[in-house]
Design a protein around this motif. Structure first.
Motif, PDB file in Angstrom:
ATOM      1  N   ARG A 193       0.167   9.765 -11.060  1.00  0.00           N
ATOM      2  CA  ARG A 193      -0.239   9.851  -9.647  1.00  0.00           C
ATOM      3  C   ARG A 193      -1.462   8.980  -9.368  1.00  0.00           C
ATOM      4  NH1 ARG A 193      -1.296  15.589  -9.029  1.00  0.00           N
ATOM      5  NH2 ARG A 193      -3.523  15.253  -8.976  1.00  0.00           N
ATOM      6  N   ASN A 194      -1.545   8.426  -8.192  1.00  0.00           N
ATOM      7  CA  ASN A 194      -2.639   7.550  -7.734  1.00  0.00           C
ATOM      8  C   ASN A 194      -2.623   6.162  -8.378  1.00  0.00           C
ATOM      9  OD1 ASN A 194      -3.881   9.430  -5.982  1.00  0.00           O
ATOM     10  ND2 ASN A 194      -4.828  10.442  -7.743  1.00  0.00           N
ATOM     11  N   LEU A 195      -1.620   5.911  -9.201  1.00  0.00           N
ATOM     12  CA  LEU A 195      -1.561   4.621  -9.909  1.00  0.00           C
ATOM     13  C   LEU A 195      -0.200   3.942  -9.737  1.00  0.00           C
ATOM     14  CD1 LEU A 195      -3.273   5.463 -13.353  1.00  0.00           C
ATOM     15  CD2 LEU A 195      -4.295   4.334 -11.376  1.00  0.00           C
ATOM     16  N   VAL A 196       0.410   4.084  -8.564  1.00  0.00           N
ATOM     17  CA  VAL A 196       1.777   3.559  -8.412  1.00  0.00           C
ATOM     18  C   VAL A 196       1.845   2.046  -8.678  1.00  0.00           C
ATOM     19  CG1 VAL A 196       3.720   3.279  -6.810  1.00  0.00           C
ATOM     20  CG2 VAL A 196       2.494   5.458  -6.914  1.00  0.00           C
ATOM     21  N   PRO A 197       1.059   1.197  -7.984  1.00  0.00           N
ATOM     22  CA  PRO A 197       1.149  -0.244  -8.296  1.00  0.00           C
ATOM     23  C   PRO A 197       0.677  -0.555  -9.719  1.00  0.00           C
ATOM     24  CG  PRO A 197       0.079   0.109  -6.179  1.00  0.00           C
ATOM     25  CD  PRO A 197       0.152   1.443  -6.854  1.00  0.00           C
ATOM     26  N   TYR A 198      -0.380   0.134 -10.171  1.00  0.00           N
ATOM     27  CA  TYR A 198      -0.914  -0.104 -11.518  1.00  0.00           C
ATOM     28  C   TYR A 198       0.163   0.208 -12.562  1.00  0.00           C
ATOM     29  CZ  TYR A 198      -4.056   0.174 -15.586  1.00  0.00           C
ATOM     30  OH  TYR A 198      -4.652  -0.014 -16.818  1.00  0.00           O
ATOM     31  N   CYS A 199       0.837   1.373 -12.410  1.00  0.00           N
ATOM     32  CA  CYS A 199       1.902   1.724 -13.356  1.00  0.00           C
ATOM     33  C   CYS A 199       2.955   0.624 -13.366  1.00  0.00           C
ATOM     34  CB  CYS A 199       2.579   3.043 -12.954  1.00  0.00           C
ATOM     35  SG  CYS A 199       1.665   4.492 -13.450  1.00  0.00           S
ATOM     36  N   GLY A 200       3.354   0.171 -12.151  1.00  0.00           N
ATOM     37  CA  GLY A 200       4.358  -0.903 -12.073  1.00  0.00           C
ATOM     38  C   GLY A 200       3.902  -2.124 -12.839  1.00  0.00           C
ATOM     39  N   SER A 201       2.609  -2.479 -12.702  1.00  0.00           N
ATOM     40  CA  SER A 201       2.111  -3.691 -13.366  1.00  0.00           C
ATOM     41  C   SER A 201       2.086  -3.514 -14.886  1.00  0.00           C
ATOM     42  CB  SER A 201       0.714  -4.063 -12.844  1.00  0.00           C
ATOM     43  OG  SER A 201      -0.274  -3.181 -13.324  1.00  0.00           O
ATOM     44  N   THR A 302       2.854  18.304 -15.837  1.00  0.00           N
ATOM     45  CA  THR A 302       2.121  19.197 -14.940  1.00  0.00           C
ATOM     46  C   THR A 302       1.281  20.170 -15.772  1.00  0.00           C
ATOM     47  OG1 THR A 302       3.985  19.027 -13.442  1.00  0.00           O
ATOM     48  CG2 THR A 302       2.393  20.762 -12.952  1.00  0.00           C
ATOM     49  N   PHE A 303       1.858  20.638 -16.880  1.00  0.00           N
ATOM     50  CA  PHE A 303       1.115  21.537 -17.773  1.00  0.00           C
ATOM     51  C   PHE A 303      -0.082  20.805 -18.392  1.00  0.00           C
ATOM     52  CE2 PHE A 303       0.587  22.771 -22.297  1.00  0.00           C
ATOM     53  CZ  PHE A 303       0.005  24.024 -22.103  1.00  0.00           C
ATOM     54  N   LEU A 304       0.148  19.584 -18.839  1.00  0.00           N
ATOM     55  CA  LEU A 304      -0.943  18.821 -19.484  1.00  0.00           C
ATOM     56  C   LEU A 304      -2.027  18.436 -18.476  1.00  0.00           C
ATOM     57  CD1 LEU A 304       1.024  16.474 -21.913  1.00  0.00           C
ATOM     58  CD2 LEU A 304      -0.328  18.489 -22.519  1.00  0.00           C
ATOM     59  N   ASN A 305      -1.633  18.261 -17.201  1.00  0.00           N
ATOM     60  CA  ASN A 305      -2.549  17.965 -16.094  1.00  0.00           C
ATOM     61  C   ASN A 305      -3.580  16.889 -16.465  1.00  0.00           C
ATOM     62  OD1 ASN A 305      -3.682  18.133 -13.593  1.00  0.00           O
ATOM     63  ND2 ASN A 305      -4.971  19.907 -14.078  1.00  0.00           N
ATOM     64  N   THR A 306      -3.053  15.768 -16.901  1.00  0.00           N
ATOM     65  CA  THR A 306      -3.922  14.658 -17.298  1.00  0.00           C
ATOM     66  C   THR A 306      -3.607  13.446 -16.429  1.00  0.00           C
ATOM     67  OG1 THR A 306      -4.084  15.403 -19.559  1.00  0.00           O
ATOM     68  CG2 THR A 306      -4.412  13.076 -19.214  1.00  0.00           C
ATOM     69  N   GLY A 307      -4.642  12.787 -15.964  1.00  0.00           N
ATOM     70  CA  GLY A 307      -4.406  11.593 -15.145  1.00  0.00           C
ATOM     71  C   GLY A 307      -5.710  11.103 -14.556  1.00  0.00           C
ATOM     72  N   VAL A 308      -5.630  10.487 -13.393  1.00  0.00           N
ATOM     73  CA  VAL A 308      -6.843  10.013 -12.722  1.00  0.00           C
ATOM     74  C   VAL A 308      -6.806  10.455 -11.267  1.00  0.00           C
ATOM     75  CG1 VAL A 308      -7.722   8.035 -14.014  1.00  0.00           C
ATOM     76  CG2 VAL A 308      -5.655   7.775 -12.725  1.00  0.00           C
ATOM     77  N   ASP A 309      -7.967  10.908 -10.796  1.00  0.00           N
ATOM     78  CA  ASP A 309      -8.058  11.305  -9.395  1.00  0.00           C
ATOM     79  C   ASP A 309      -8.431  10.101  -8.548  1.00  0.00           C
ATOM     80  OD1 ASP A 309      -7.318  13.966  -9.683  1.00  0.00           O
ATOM     81  OD2 ASP A 309      -9.312  14.517 -10.424  1.00  0.00           O
ATOM     82  N   ALA A 310      -8.043  10.155  -7.277  1.00  0.00           N
ATOM     83  CA  ALA A 310      -8.317   9.052  -6.362  1.00  0.00           C
ATOM     84  C   ALA A 310      -9.821   8.919  -6.164  1.00  0.00           C
ATOM     85  CB  ALA A 310      -7.640   9.314  -5.024  1.00  0.00           C
ATOM     86  N   HIS A 311     -10.294   7.692  -5.913  1.00  0.00           N
ATOM     87  CA  HIS A 311     -11.711   7.472  -5.642  1.00  0.00           C
ATOM     88  C   HIS A 311     -11.863   6.315  -4.678  1.00  0.00           C
ATOM     89  CE1 HIS A 311     -11.841   3.791  -8.021  1.00  0.00           C
ATOM     90  NE2 HIS A 311     -11.085   4.405  -8.896  1.00  0.00           N
TER      91      HIS A 311
END
Ligand code: NAD
Length: 313
Positions: A193-201, A302-311
């Protein structure tokens, strides 16, 4: 007439069966070889005579990799858009009596990359290890990302890889010697989440490296002397990831940039084709997570709940 065709067909069928069985043997051999290399990694290769060009050496993982390759005796070509921080990196290397040359270059500019290759070859020599490291990571929901931000992201994270390859691969091919290193990400192995273009790249980086390997291996000139390594870091504490969200900090902690660089240089020296930082994540994502049905993988994430929050920038 019919008998003739029957005989030809039987011959073709028998030859296909043999080819299939031979392929099965080779596939199993490669699987066993992969497992063996995991258990007994090959000796790290000597890089003291190599010319290593790293993009994005002004900060973070790029700077740390430059320092480490220099400590191993390699000549470092530091490339960054930021001349000041790039110079700082070269000075750090020189303080340790290492060999470093600095070049300011915006790697999104193909013409500038081509000029860089010409200049580096003339002034220092043929680059034998190319590390495509420069990257950016805007972190917010897709609908909040502007056209300009997305185009810049793709130019740095994807296209720059292609420009540097077009610039530096020919001399590696001429000598059938070289190593190409690309920085993908955990975000290049799973959606975040919050990394849609980044993930694509970062998926694109893995695609480029995989296709390049096939192109080099399929070539009748057999470019097996050119090695490829793709690195998929999880989260490295360089400031790129401004708001990391980690539920199980003991299991999945932020890695220090120096520690990440140690692992990358080691992977390059052992000709590892693809790995993660930390390496154990690669196996869990590639061989467990990616085999799960999409929704099951989503529940697990969802259980691991790991990622980056928007800033905000
Ligand atoms: N830090 C992480 O958590 C993390 C995780 C996964 C993957 N990665 C990847 O690792 C790589 C390095 O990340 P980092 O955290 O060290 O980044 P960083 O922001 O610390 O450093 C990036 C460097 O690239 C340079 N740069 C940016 N745009 C450039 C351009 N157009 N031309 C030349 N240089 C340019 C910057 O000036 C900077 O010195 C990136 O590709 C990133 O996507 C990082």
């Amino acid at each position: 007439m019919n008998l003739f065709y029957l005989r030809v067909n039987i011959q073709e069928a028998i030859s296909l069966v043999f080819e299939f069985l031979w392929t099965l043997i080779k596939v199993n051999y490669e699987i066993l070889r992969g497992i063996w290399k995991m258990i007994v990694p090959p000796e790290p290769k000597d890089v003291s005579n190599e010319i290593v060009l790293i993009t994005g050496t002004g900060h973070g993982i790029g700077r740390e990799m430059a320092l480490r390759f220099a400590r191993l005796g390699a000549t470092i070509i530091c490339v960054d858009i930021n001349a000041t921080t790039n110079e700082e990196t070269a000075n750090l290397i020189k303080q340790e009596k290492g060999k470093a040359h600095t070049y300011q270059c915006d790697v999104t500019n193909r013409a500038a990359v081509m000029q860089l290759a010409e200049k580096v070859t003339r002034e220092v020599g043929d680059v034998s290890i190319l590390v495509n490291n420069a990257g950016i990571m805007p972190c917010k929901p897709l609908l909040e990302q502007t056209e300009q931000e997305i185009k810049l992201l793709n130019d740095i994270n994807i296209n720059a890889n292609l420009w540097t390859l077009q610039a530096f691969l020919p001399s590696m091919m001429a000598r059938n010697h070289g190593h190409i290193v690309a920085m993908s990400s955990m975000a290049g192995m799973m959606g975040i989440r919050n990394l849609v273009p980044y993930c694509g790249s970062k998926y694109a980086v893995r695609g480029i490296m995989e296709a390049l390997a096939v192109e080099l291996w399929d070539d009748p000139k057999d470019y097996k002397g050119i090695k490829l390594t793709t690195i998929c870091p999880y989260m490295v504490d360089t400031g790129l990831c401004k708001k990391p969200r980690i539920r199980f900090e003991n299991l999945m902690k932020l890695v220090a940039p120096g520690e990440a660089a140690d692992m990358i240089v080691d992977a390059v020296r052992r000709d590892v084709i693809e790995t993660s930082i930390p390496p154990e994540l690669h196996y869990s994502i590639r061989y467990i997570h990616n085999l799960l049905p999409f929704r099951a993988a989503y529940v697990w994430n969802t259980f691991l709940n790991t990622g980056v929050d928007a800033h905000e920038d």
